[in-house]
Design an enzyme around this catalytic site. Structure first.
Site, PDB file in Angstrom:
ATOM      1  N   GLU A 249       0.879  -1.188  -0.155  1.00  0.00           N
ATOM      2  CA  GLU A 249      -0.093   0.036  -0.119  1.00  0.00           C
ATOM      3  C   GLU A 249       0.782   1.192   0.073  1.00  0.00           C
ATOM      4  O   GLU A 249       1.551   1.580   0.948  1.00  0.00           O
ATOM      5  CB  GLU A 249      -0.858  -0.010   1.103  1.00  0.00           C
ATOM      6  CG  GLU A 249      -2.023  -1.096   1.116  1.00  0.00           C
ATOM      7  CD  GLU A 249      -3.144  -1.043   2.067  1.00  0.00           C
ATOM      8  OE1 GLU A 249      -3.189  -2.141   2.623  1.00  0.00           O
ATOM      9  OE2 GLU A 249      -3.280   0.130   2.491  1.00  0.00           O
ATOM     10  N   CYS A 283      -2.139   9.147   2.955  1.00  0.00           N
ATOM     11  CA  CYS A 283      -1.728   8.876   1.350  1.00  0.00           C
ATOM     12  C   CYS A 283      -2.786   9.209   0.500  1.00  0.00           C
ATOM     13  O   CYS A 283      -2.640   9.603  -0.581  1.00  0.00           O
ATOM     14  CB  CYS A 283      -1.510   7.249   1.623  1.00  0.00           C
ATOM     15  SG  CYS A 283      -3.060   6.626   2.506  1.00  0.00           S
TER      16      CYS A 283
END
Ligand code: NAD
Length: 478
Positions: A249, A283
């Site tokens: 990720e 993010c």
């Protein structure tokens, strides 16, 4: 002053080298903790311990594994809240609202993972030979290396740890060197909750001398990494050489697409939350904003006003949206890219400088060049890049003008436009009527392009952290 020890083989121990490293409070820039600095030998021991832990943990009945994860959630609610809040604020520079969100989400993730324990289903499938039966068994993989980032150091780590554990794996955690203390707290809570201690180990240290030996270790069977795309590529390449799975990720440069039917003031408020929460160190922050030309001027005025009204740097105030960036390097990167964008023609609508210490002002850049670092790179700071589009076609094209594909937001009330954008924007998630960072313990979190490989959350994590085995049986006696 806090001290952090490694957690290996059921004990809290110093590094074999005796070395430690300092962790700084980003708000005061004073030393917050001294932490044992693990190297290859400590990693070796932690992996050996996890191998033992795997045998014990995977042999437990589902109800026993479920109970441990539920107990961990209960312990946090019963006794951990205040302590965890203080650590998140002091170690990672989280504002109290973000820290509170993280803790609540952590509890939610632990309970959701507990629910997955009883859903490790296999299946049977038809066989043309009536005397044969075929089935699929789902098994844990073994030892999972869990390598975590600094920005949401409790909840992201919990997501990466709890689901592999639910599936029966053992873990070795390598937290960010910026935020090891909160990781040690989580591991300690799991120990207190009754997990076989060998099943959860923590090695603290740096990427090269602790993270890499762990992810490259021959007895690590699977990797869960959340971090930058650069780290993800290095870890992913090493994983494929050993043919082990890596769930990655990684970074993002998420777009918010604001269409012409949207109220520009409301849209600016949503976008401001989406980029400025935790100083853009998320993010999925909507760091790129594409706005229909019809409402562009009003939107920019409203975003400037929203940015200038934010309360920043007062971490313990419930009204504060963000505090410091994690370190000076992060501030320098943001500042350099903002200045470069301006020198290449972007207009600086507001911000563009340090307020104090590591606290950077909410910054809005209008019309940065599409080649600029501010538009292309992940700044991981409180900077919105705003451009206009002529219509939805160009809006989608601009939203896709990125090497990343983590998340996106579409702001419109028009269902057809929303669905079209949701379909055509290349990202792991598209949120309509909301900003681009959303969380749900059941959702498949992950991205396309440089944003990573694989998905985590609920049953999607189970897919990542279990191995399927086809078993077939001859039923005839002869
Ligand atoms: P980072 O890549 O610098 O570090 C992440 C972790 O990897 C740390 O624990 C680090 O020590 C370790 N590491 C570094 N080099 C390594 C190597 N060669 N081998 C093994 N481990 C290594 O990331 P960061 O700065 O801590 O975190 C911010 C980044 O994480 C941003 O890019 C952000 O977008 C990303 N992130 C992604 C998600 C997501 O869900 N996609 C969530 C949060 C953060």
């Amino acid at each position: 002053m806090r001290q952090g020890l490694l957690m290996i083989g059921g004990n809290k121990v110093a590094a074999q080298s005796g070395e430690t490293f300092a962790v700084f409070n980003p708000d005061t820039q004073q030393v917050f903790a001294h932490v044992a600095r693990a190297g290859v030998n400590d990693v070796e021991q932690a992996v050996a311990s996890a191998q033992k832990g795997f045998k014990q943990w995977s042999a437990l009945a589902p109800k026993e594994r479920e109970q441990v994860l539920l107990k961990a959630a209960e312990l946090i609610e019963a006794q951990g809240m205040e302590r965890l809040l203080d650590i998140l604020i002091d170690e990672s520079g989280s504002a109290i609202t973000k820290a509170t969100f993280e803790i609540n989400y952590t509890v939610d993730l632990l309970r959701t993972a507990a629910g997955e324990v009883r859903r490790l289903y296999g299946e049977t499938f038809p066989n043309d030979n009536p005397n044969r039966m075929s089935m699929v068994m789902r098994n844990p993989i073994g030892v999972v290396a869990v390598v975590s980032p600094y920005n949401a150091p409790l909840s992201l780590l919990t997501k990466m740890a709890a689901f592999p554990l639910a599936a029966g794996n053992a873990i070795v955690i390598k937290p960010s060197e910026e935020t090891p203390i909160i990781a040690l707290e989580l591991a300690d809570i799991l120990w207190q909750a009754g997990i076989p201690k060998d099943a959860v180990n923590v090695v603290c240290g740096f990427g090269e001398d602790c993270g890499a030996p762990l992810t490259n270790h021959k007895d690590v069977d699977c990797i869960a990494l959340t971090g930058s795309s650069q780290t993800g590529i290095a870890v992913g390449q090493a994983a494929i050489k050993r043919m082990v799975r890596a769930q990655l990720e990684l970074g993002g440069k998420s777009a918010a697409l604001v269409l012409k039917d949207m109220d520009p003031v409301k849209a600016a408020q949503i976008v401001a939350q989406g980029i400025f929460t935790h100083a853009g160190q998320i993010c999925m922050a909507n760091s790129r904003v594409v706005v229909a030309k019809e409402i562009f001027e009003q939107f920019c005025r409203a975003l400037k006003a929203a940015a200038e009204s934010l309360i920043i740097g007062e971490l313990r105030s419930p009204a504060c949206i963000y505090g410091p960036l994690i370190n000076q390097k992060a501030v320098d990167k943001v500042d350099t890219l903002v200045r470069q964008a301006v020198s290449e023609g972007a207009s600086l609508l507001t911000g563009g400088k340090v307020k104090r210490g590591l606290v950077y002002e909410p910054t809005v850049l209008v019309n940065p060049s599409r080649e600029s670092g501010a538009w292309r790179e992940e700044l991981f700071g409180p900077v919105a890049c705003v451009v206009s589009c002529d219509d939805i076609d160009q809006g989608i094209e601009l939203a896709n003008d990125s090497d990343y594909g983590l998340s996106a937001s579409v702001l419109t009330k028009n269902i057809a436009w929303a669905m079209r954008a949701a379909k055509e924007i290349d990202a792991g998630a598209v949120h309509v009527g909301m900003h681009s960072f959303q969380s749900n313990a059941l959702a498949p979190i992950g991205g396309s392009k440089l944003s990573g490989i694989g998905r985590s959350g609920g049953a999607y994590s189970t897919e990542e952290f279990t191995e399927l085995k086809w078993i077939s049986i001859e039923l005839s006696d002869d």
